[in-house]
Design a protein around this motif. Structure first.
Motif, PDB file in Angstrom:
ATOM      1  N   UNK A   1      38.746  50.446  30.311  1.00 10.54           N
ATOM      2  CA  UNK A   1      40.145  50.774  30.586  1.00 10.54           C
ATOM      3  C   UNK A   1      40.318  51.260  32.032  1.00 10.54           C
ATOM      4  N   UNK A   2      39.366  52.048  32.518  1.00  8.51           N
ATOM      5  CA  UNK A   2      39.492  52.597  33.867  1.00  8.51           C
ATOM      6  C   UNK A   2      39.380  51.493  34.923  1.00  8.51           C
TER       7      UNK A   2
ATOM      8  N   UNK B   1      47.191  58.996  35.115  1.00  7.52           N
ATOM      9  CA  UNK B   1      47.621  58.716  33.742  1.00  7.52           C
ATOM     10  C   UNK B   1      46.438  58.365  32.851  1.00  7.52           C
ATOM     11  N   UNK B   2      45.418  57.723  33.425  1.00  9.02           N
ATOM     12  CA  UNK B   2      44.221  57.395  32.649  1.00  9.02           C
ATOM     13  C   UNK B   2      43.593  58.683  32.101  1.00  9.02           C
ATOM     14  N   UNK B   3      43.440  59.680  32.991  1.00  6.42           N
ATOM     15  CA  UNK B   3      42.797  60.925  32.554  1.00  6.42           C
ATOM     16  C   UNK B   3      43.680  61.686  31.570  1.00  6.42           C
ATOM     17  N   UNK B   4      44.989  61.598  31.775  1.00  3.96           N
ATOM     18  CA  UNK B   4      45.914  62.238  30.840  1.00  3.96           C
ATOM     19  C   UNK B   4      45.767  61.607  29.448  1.00  3.96           C
ATOM     20  N   UNK B   5      45.630  60.285  29.452  1.00  2.27           N
ATOM     21  CA  UNK B   5      45.459  59.558  28.191  1.00  2.27           C
ATOM     22  C   UNK B   5      44.145  59.977  27.510  1.00  2.27           C
TER      23      UNK B   5
ATOM     24  N   UNK C   1      44.560  63.353  26.097  1.00  2.87           N
ATOM     25  CA  UNK C   1      45.435  63.242  24.923  1.00  2.87           C
ATOM     26  C   UNK C   1      44.635  62.790  23.690  1.00  2.87           C
ATOM     27  N   UNK C   2      43.685  61.873  23.898  1.00  2.00           N
ATOM     28  CA  UNK C   2      42.860  61.393  22.772  1.00  2.00           C
ATOM     29  C   UNK C   2      41.986  62.529  22.239  1.00  2.00           C
ATOM     30  N   UNK C   3      41.451  63.360  23.156  1.00  4.25           N
ATOM     31  CA  UNK C   3      40.610  64.477  22.718  1.00  4.25           C
ATOM     32  C   UNK C   3      41.459  65.474  21.923  1.00  4.25           C
ATOM     33  N   UNK C   4      42.659  65.767  22.418  1.00  4.81           N
ATOM     34  CA  UNK C   4      43.524  66.714  21.697  1.00  4.81           C
ATOM     35  C   UNK C   4      43.903  66.131  20.321  1.00  4.81           C
TER      36      UNK C   4
ATOM     37  N   UNK D   1      50.620  61.863  19.367  1.00  5.48           N
ATOM     38  CA  UNK D   1      50.810  60.494  18.851  1.00  5.48           C
ATOM     39  C   UNK D   1      51.897  59.801  19.667  1.00  5.48           C
ATOM     40  N   UNK D   2      52.994  60.529  19.906  1.00  5.55           N
ATOM     41  CA  UNK D   2      54.090  59.942  20.689  1.00  5.55           C
ATOM     42  C   UNK D   2      53.570  59.565  22.080  1.00  5.55           C
ATOM     43  N   UNK D   3      52.768  60.449  22.682  1.00  2.82           N
ATOM     44  CA  UNK D   3      52.260  60.162  24.026  1.00  2.82           C
ATOM     45  C   UNK D   3      51.305  58.962  24.014  1.00  2.82           C
ATOM     46  N   UNK D   4      50.509  58.862  22.956  1.00  4.06           N
ATOM     47  CA  UNK D   4      49.556  57.742  22.832  1.00  4.06           C
ATOM     48  C   UNK D   4      50.298  56.405  22.946  1.00  4.06           C
TER      49      UNK D   4
END
Ligand code: HEM
Length: 433
Positions: free
Chosen positions: A116-117, A342-346, A349-352, A388-391
């Motif tokens: 993805x990166x 945004x990649x790192x935010x994503x 987000x997956x970890x959370x 989930x919404x952010x995903x």
């Protein structure tokens, strides 16, 4: 396989005789040893090889476990205890297999996030990526069925929760659930069919991996710059350069794996699975293995059962569409300053989401206190809903828009230029127009 002609010359009379009948050494030489590979691959590119080795480890340890395991509800749990206590080195084989599953998922997540990166899913690698997503789905199914086999409390109740989800599908849901169960509840026929499929699917995986590597060898590797190979100067032969690098990475990865097996073999599992399955006693908290937790959070984020199932499967199936959702012409995140953030935010987000999937829905996030129903509180469920919404936002809104709005950094003219600029900063590369 296409992609690279080999220079194989049989050296002995026997080799010549064999080559004329089965030119397999020709293929090995062309596809595995001489294969022209970008010269700038970093260690994130070693995880494909690590995954291949892990699949072999899982198959070998699994076949040995199957020699001592009994797929019957009245004997499965005891047979696993027998493996742990009575079979020579049985504890080691079992811990290698159960922790091996977790290692396999750690490696696959790194492999996917690497893709993805660096934009490895973009043209011309869409099919390669999609075969990867299929592999991931089959891995998930295989691991789920494997976890049911020891017939502990979490095996049984996990199987019950997940198989029940299919009943939410309109019209055919009940029939699918009955088919999965082999009856009207999770019972002996369920255990039998899960054992059979758990034995079969790793070989399906092996077949898919062959297709995956075939697709890779047709289009060639991506690389950290994302710039395509333009001349022979951009590549080096796969062997010895990457065979040695991959071998080193595999040894380091095995040290990490061994640390779990020998020092903390049960940490990644659930203590309650050392209690035999009891259909009359529901555990207070049913949670899947860590590698499913983000998807479990997505499932629970939607208050409606069918909606939750659609969101959960949708969150995986959306990966098939990734090559078309990301509209950027530039592959690598290295040259995409905003995408990178945004990649790192994503990833965070997956970890959370994973944490959100691990707690009881109505508890305060990261605390064991039950939430006060009259007060607004940051519960596991609420955090799961936001993430989930952010995903979905990431895939459906951010990626398509970012490709259109972002101004990427200038790309190096070639892989060789990027490598030279790194080792000799004075010979700065000329950006391509
Ligand atoms: C059993 C599981 C898998 C095995 C054995 C495997 C094996 C490999 C190998 C050996 C490579 C070349 C080396 C490397 O790039 O690391 C590779 C590349 C790749 N894999 Fe996988 N893979 C697996 C799962 C996946 C999954 C789940 C995905 C994505 C969903 C995926 C996507 C890719 C992509 C896009 C590449 C090209 C990378 C590039 O050149 O930049 N793979 N895989």
């Amino acid at each position: 396989m296409s992609g690279h002609a080999s220079n194989y010359e049989p050296k002995s009379a026997f080799a010549k005789w064999f080559h004329e009948r089965l030119p397999i050494m020709d293929m090995v030489q062309g596809q595995a040893l001489d294969f022209p590979t970008p010269k700038n691959l970093n260690y994130w590119w070693t995880f494909g090889g690590i995954l291949a080795v892990m699949l072999v480890v899982q198959i070998i340890t699994g076949v040995v476990l199957a020699m001592h395991y009994t797929p019957h509800v009245s004997m499965a749990f005891q047979s696993v205890e027998g493996i742990m206590r009575d079979v020579n080195s049985g504890w080691l084989i079992r811990y290698l297999h159960s922790n091996g599953a977790s290692m396999f998922f750690i490696a696959v997540y790194i492999h996917m996030f690497r893709g993805m990166y660096y934009g490895s899913y973009k043209a011309p690698r869409e099919v390669l990526w999609m075969i990867g997503v299929l592999i991931y789905l089959v891995m998930m199914a295989t691991a789920f069925m494997g976890y049911v086999l020891p017939w502990g409390q979490m095996s049984f109740w996990g199987a019950k929760v997940i198989t029940n989800l299919f009943s939410a599908i309109p019209w055919v849901g009940d029939s699918i659930t009955t088919l999965l169960w082999g009856g009207y509840s999770v019972d002996n026929p369920t255990l039998n069919r899960f054992f059979s499929l758990h034995y079969l699917l790793p070989f399906v995986l092996a077949g898919l991996v062959v297709l995956h590597i075939w697709a890779l060898h047709v289009v060639g590797n991506n690389n950290p710059t994302g710039v395509s190979v333009k001349s022979p100067q951009d590549t080096i032969p796969f062997s010895p350069y990457y065979t040695v690098k991959d071998a080193f990475a595999i040894v380091v990865f095995f040290m990490f794996y061994a640390a779990w097996v020998f020092f903390s073999p049960n940490y990644l599992g659930h203590a309650i699975n050392y209690q035999e399955a009891n259909p009359l006693v529901t555990p207070a908290h049913i949670v899947p293995e860590w590698y499913y937790l983000p998807f479990y959070a997505i499932l629970r984020a939607i208050p409606d059962k069918l909606g939750g199932v659609i969101a959960m499967f949708g969150s995986i199936l959306i990966l098939f569409a990734l090559p078309w959702l990301d509209t950027s012409k530039v592959r690598s995140g290295t040259y995409r300053p905003i995408f990178k953030q945004f990649f790192w935010l994503f990833a965070i987000n997956c970890v959370i989401l994973g944490f959100a999937g691990s707690g009881a829905p109505d508890n305060y996030f990261l605390s064991h206190e039950p939430a006060d129903p009259d007060k607004w509180a940051l519960t596991y469920k609420l955090v799961g809903q936001i993430c989930t919404a952010y995903y979905f936002l990431h895939f459906l809104v951010i990626l398509p828009l970012l490709g259109l709005l972002e101004t990427p950094k200038p790309l190096p003219a070639s892989i060789s230029d990027a490598v030279l600029a790194k080792s000799h900063p004075s010979t700065a590369y000329v950006p391509a127009e």
